[in-house]
Design a protein around this motif. Structure first.
Motif, short mmCIF file in Angstrom:
data_model
loop_
_atom_site.label_atom_id
_atom_site.label_comp_id
_atom_site.label_asym_id
_atom_site.label_seq_id
_atom_site.Cartn_x
_atom_site.Cartn_y
_atom_site.Cartn_z
N GLN A 353 26.58 8.74 -35.42
CA GLN A 353 26.40 7.95 -34.20
C GLN A 353 27.66 8.00 -33.33
N LEU A 358 25.14 8.92 -30.25
CA LEU A 358 23.72 8.59 -30.40
C LEU A 358 23.52 7.07 -30.46
N ARG A 361 19.70 3.42 -33.81
CA ARG A 361 18.42 3.72 -34.46
C ARG A 361 18.17 5.22 -34.52
N THR A 362 18.53 5.93 -33.46
CA THR A 362 18.34 7.37 -33.44
C THR A 362 19.13 8.02 -34.56
N SER A 363 20.39 7.62 -34.69
CA SER A 363 21.24 8.18 -35.74
C SER A 363 20.68 7.89 -37.12
N VAL A 366 17.51 10.12 -37.65
CA VAL A 366 17.83 11.55 -37.79
C VAL A 366 18.48 11.82 -39.15
#
Length: 515
Positions: A353, A358, A361-363, A366
């Motif tokens: 992140q 990022l 939540r995206t990190s 992924v």
């Protein structure tokens, strides 16, 4: 001295309280190794006499290096790569070494949690029957030869997917709403479960024999250097130090938090749980020996996965109310596993992140998806147990030890930031760290760890491991270490999306940093 942290640094999420931080740190430290490693190591290393080198190791290596992790994370306000970079820019590579190592550990650790989850269900009908060993390696894991297998075992893959879904969800919720809430719930449950297990175990026939086997001191063992090395190894591996976890956790602690007092609570809570686990395990083993009319020394599988998934099922099958005992035991394993893997993956997700800018939540998603795919591909196959055993041996006994040696040498001797870190701890904490700390982390720790590393590498190179083929150990053992080194170098060379260190100013301001 500035009276407050810069506004740009105040946005970082923090634990809601010191209790939340302590429970999360205890959850990270208290893992599967506390339950299945400590009792066996203590038994084989002098019994009750082992507590002497164990306590010495805790005070001279475990707590000092834990303080070092806390100081780096709390002062430089980042997951391991960013925190090390802010401390000294070239040290970023060490941070990525620790994070990639954590990534590798998370990938296989999840598989053990999946096994525990399966056995939690199996306990209700004692599905392993009269042959727990045959069931574990045969019907359940379908273990084959050491190879690169692509044959998925559904009984492992299904709970493994569930584990990753839950872990991703917790990490995606963040430090306070996700990680902290889970630990606040799970750690008291884990302690209650194990207290109940111990209370039941010590009432079983033969329990006293098991406890005598564990705690009867062999004072002559204290003259054996291997016993002392075993004590330092146990302390080192059980506290989650030197691979980025505690650096990340400390970075989310409030600016004026009392770091050293919290560290003492975490360290002694972890050791207390290990001793509690030892009592429960050996009281239960005493019952098994009593049932089989043999001695404790004649039993097989006194540590590691075999203890949990072969020896304990054998005990559960023979004891009154075994199904309930088994459900509580494997439920405790699940709880201990989850609190540990959450801490491991948080460090990885936070690092990604910060490096690539990022969203949280995206990190989390992924990183979790990548881990899940690799985990399923390698450790839910018919060669999963052997692959896990091999990778774990190299990651713990080579990777983490190398990380700790490099960390202590860089901090004390290369970048000479130990005085700054000590001053930081003393400024924010009630328990003051003396100058003796420099000798413990700068001399004693690297010397002992260097000897441990030398002995382990020499043994692996000359004797191999568990009779596995040389090519297999090269691919899954040394290959895992090569992956960690290569991954650390690549991630270090990639540019930072945001100038994370450009506007950073450590707080509080210290005279030591202006010298």
């Amino acid at each position: 001295m500035s009276g407050a942290a810069p506004a740009t640094q105040a946005r970082r999420e923090t634990w809601s309280s010191s209790t939340g931080f302590i429970l999360a740190a205890v959850g990270s430290a208290v893992g599967l190794g506390n339950i299945w490693r400590f009792p066996g190591v203590a038994y084989e290393s002098g019994g009750g006499a082992f507590l002497v080198p164990y306590l010495v190791a805790l005070l001279t290596a475990g707590i000092p290096i834990l303080f070092l992790d806390y100081a780096i994370g709390h002062r430089y306000r980042g997951a391991a790569p960013l925190a090390y970079r802010r401390m000294a820019r070239p040290a970023e590579a060490l941070g990525w070494f620790q994070i990639v190592l954590s990534f590798v550990i998370a990938v296989y650790y999840a598989a053990v949690i999946a096994w525990s989850l399966s056995y939690f269900v199996f306990a209700f009908d004692l599905r392993w029957g009269d042959d727990p060993a045959g069931f574990f390696t045969g019907e359940y894991l379908r273990v084959g030869a050491p190879e690169v297998s692509t044959t998925i075992v559904p009984a492992v893959a299904i709970p493994l997917v569930l584990v990753w879904v839950v872990v991703m969800a917790i990490i995606a919720l963040g430090v306070t709403r996700g990680v902290q809430r889970v630990n606040v719930l799970f750690i008291p449950l884990l302690v209650l479960a194990f207290v109940a297990l111990v209370a039941r175990a010590v009432t079983l026939p033969g329990a006293a024999d098991g406890l005598n086997a564990l705690f009867t001191p062999d004072w002559g063992a204290l003259a054996d250097p291997a016993v002392w090395i075993a004590a330092y190894s146990q302390i080192f591996f059980s506290l989650s130090i030197a691979f980025g976890i505690m650096v990340t956790y400390a970075s989310y602690q409030r600016r004026k938090a009392n770091m050293t007092s919290a560290g003492l609570v975490v360290a002694f809570a972890n050791s207390s749980f290990e001793i509690l686990a030892g009592i429960g395990v050996f009281a239960t083993l005493g019952f098994l020996a009593h049932q089989q009319a043999t001695g404790i020394d004649q039993l097989e599988g006194l540590s590691g996965p075999i203890l949990s998934f072969v020896t304990f099922p054998a005990v559960i099958s023979e004891m009154p109310g075994g199904a309930l005992f088994g459900a509580v035991f494997f439920g405790a394993l699940v709880l201990a596993g989850f609190t540990s893997i959450i801490s491991i993956l948080l460090g990885v997700a936070a690092s990604v992140q910060e490096k690539f800018g990022l969203a949280q939540r995206t990190s989390a998603i992924v990183v979790g998806l990548v881990c899940a795919v690799i985990s399923l591909a390698l450790f839910s196959t018919t060669s999963g147990l052997i692959a896990l055993d091999t990778v774990d041996q190299w990651a713990n006994n080579v990777g983490i030890v190398v990380s700790a040696i490099v960390m202590t040498v860089l901090v004390v001797w290369v970048f000479r930031t130990a005085p700054v870190l000590r001053a930081h701890l003393n400024r924010v904490s009630t328990f003051q760290v003396g100058r003796y700390w420099y000798a413990l982390i700068g001399v004693l720790a690297p010397v002992l760890l260097g000897y441990m590393l030398y002995e382990r590498v020499r043994t692996l190179l000359t004797e191999g491991y568990e009779g596995y083929p040389g090519w297999y150990l090269t691919v899954f053992g040394w290959g895992a270490i090569a992956l960690v080194v290569g991954g650390a170098l690549v991630l270090t060379l990639l540019p930072w999306r945001r100038g994370e260190d450009e506007d950073f100013r450590p707080w509080p301001e210290l005279e030591e940093e202006r010298r």
